[in-house]
Motif scaffolding. Structure first.
Motif, PDB file in Angstrom:
ATOM      1  N   UNK A  93       7.124  -1.133   3.831  1.00  0.00           N
ATOM      2  CA  UNK A  93       7.780  -1.294   2.554  1.00  0.00           C
ATOM      3  C   UNK A  93       7.092  -0.145   1.437  1.00  0.00           C
ATOM      4  N   UNK A  94       8.453   0.358   0.977  1.00  0.00           N
ATOM      5  CA  UNK A  94       8.115   1.663  -0.141  1.00  0.00           C
ATOM      6  C   UNK A  94       7.649   3.115   0.374  1.00  0.00           C
ATOM      7  N   UNK A 132       1.926  13.716  -3.299  1.00  0.00           N
ATOM      8  CA  UNK A 132       1.750  12.096  -3.221  1.00  0.00           C
ATOM      9  C   UNK A 132       0.653  11.714  -3.966  1.00  0.00           C
ATOM     10  N   UNK A 133      -0.567  12.293  -3.633  1.00  0.00           N
ATOM     11  CA  UNK A 133      -1.727  11.735  -4.647  1.00  0.00           C
ATOM     12  C   UNK A 133      -1.620  11.957  -5.890  1.00  0.00           C
ATOM     13  N   UNK A 134      -1.007  12.852  -6.444  1.00  0.00           N
ATOM     14  CA  UNK A 134      -0.669  13.073  -7.887  1.00  0.00           C
ATOM     15  C   UNK A 134       0.115  12.031  -8.331  1.00  0.00           C
ATOM     16  N   UNK A 135       1.246  11.324  -7.384  1.00  0.00           N
ATOM     17  CA  UNK A 135       1.989  10.343  -7.879  1.00  0.00           C
ATOM     18  C   UNK A 135       1.461   9.054  -7.886  1.00  0.00           C
ATOM     19  N   UNK A 136       0.089   8.969  -7.426  1.00  0.00           N
ATOM     20  CA  UNK A 136      -0.583   7.792  -7.435  1.00  0.00           C
ATOM     21  C   UNK A 136      -1.530   7.644  -8.420  1.00  0.00           C
ATOM     22  N   UNK A 137      -1.652   8.492  -9.354  1.00  0.00           N
ATOM     23  CA  UNK A 137      -2.567   8.373 -10.635  1.00  0.00           C
ATOM     24  C   UNK A 137      -1.820   7.547 -11.667  1.00  0.00           C
ATOM     25  N   UNK A 170       0.771  -1.159  -0.145  1.00  0.00           N
ATOM     26  CA  UNK A 170       0.041  -0.089   0.005  1.00  0.00           C
ATOM     27  C   UNK A 170       0.996   1.053   0.026  1.00  0.00           C
ATOM     28  N   UNK A 171       0.659   2.108  -0.907  1.00  0.00           N
ATOM     29  CA  UNK A 171       1.624   3.396  -0.785  1.00  0.00           C
ATOM     30  C   UNK A 171       1.386   4.267   0.531  1.00  0.00           C
ATOM     31  N   UNK A 172       2.264   4.715   0.810  1.00  0.00           N
ATOM     32  CA  UNK A 172       2.286   5.413   2.097  1.00  0.00           C
ATOM     33  C   UNK A 172       3.163   6.563   2.256  1.00  0.00           C
ATOM     34  N   UNK A 173       2.664   7.665   2.628  1.00  0.00           N
ATOM     35  CA  UNK A 173       3.405   8.787   2.799  1.00  0.00           C
ATOM     36  C   UNK A 173       3.366   9.229   4.251  1.00  0.00           C
ATOM     37  N   UNK A 174       4.549   9.180   4.557  1.00  0.00           N
ATOM     38  CA  UNK A 174       4.740  10.003   6.357  1.00  0.00           C
ATOM     39  C   UNK A 174       4.966  11.370   6.114  1.00  0.00           C
ATOM     40  N   UNK A 175       4.454  12.208   6.877  1.00  0.00           N
ATOM     41  CA  UNK A 175       4.899  13.484   7.054  1.00  0.00           C
ATOM     42  C   UNK A 175       5.156  13.881   8.613  1.00  0.00           C
ATOM     43  N   UNK A 176       6.371  14.535   8.587  1.00  0.00           N
ATOM     44  CA  UNK A 176       6.702  14.483  10.089  1.00  0.00           C
ATOM     45  C   UNK A 176       7.096  15.775  10.352  1.00  0.00           C
TER      46      UNK A 176
END
Length: 61
Positions: free
Chosen positions: A27-28, A56-61, A1-7
């Motif tokens: 992973x990933x 991140x959302x744009x990269x998932x298209x 599952x694509x995951x973007x962490x923002x810290x």
């Protein structure tokens, strides 16, 4: 599952070491660190936070 962490770089509640561990174990996963922000980076730097989410959302298209 694509995951973007923002810290937030200055997050005292969940330090950057926690983010790095999440990044290592998911992973990933992608980690974006927002400088000069703490635990609520979405409120402290909303423009940058939203840019990261949109990218991140744009990269998932």
């Amino acid at each position: 599952m694509p995951t973007q962490l923002i810290w937030g770089a200055l997050d005292a509640r969940s330090p950057l070491s926690v983010a790095r561990e999440f990044e290592r174990r998911i992973p990933g996963a992608r980690l974006a660190v927002i400088p000069d922000c703490g635990h609520v980076s979405n409120l402290e730097a909303p423009h940058l936070f939203n840019e990261i989410v949109r990218g991140f959302l744009d990269s998932q298209r």
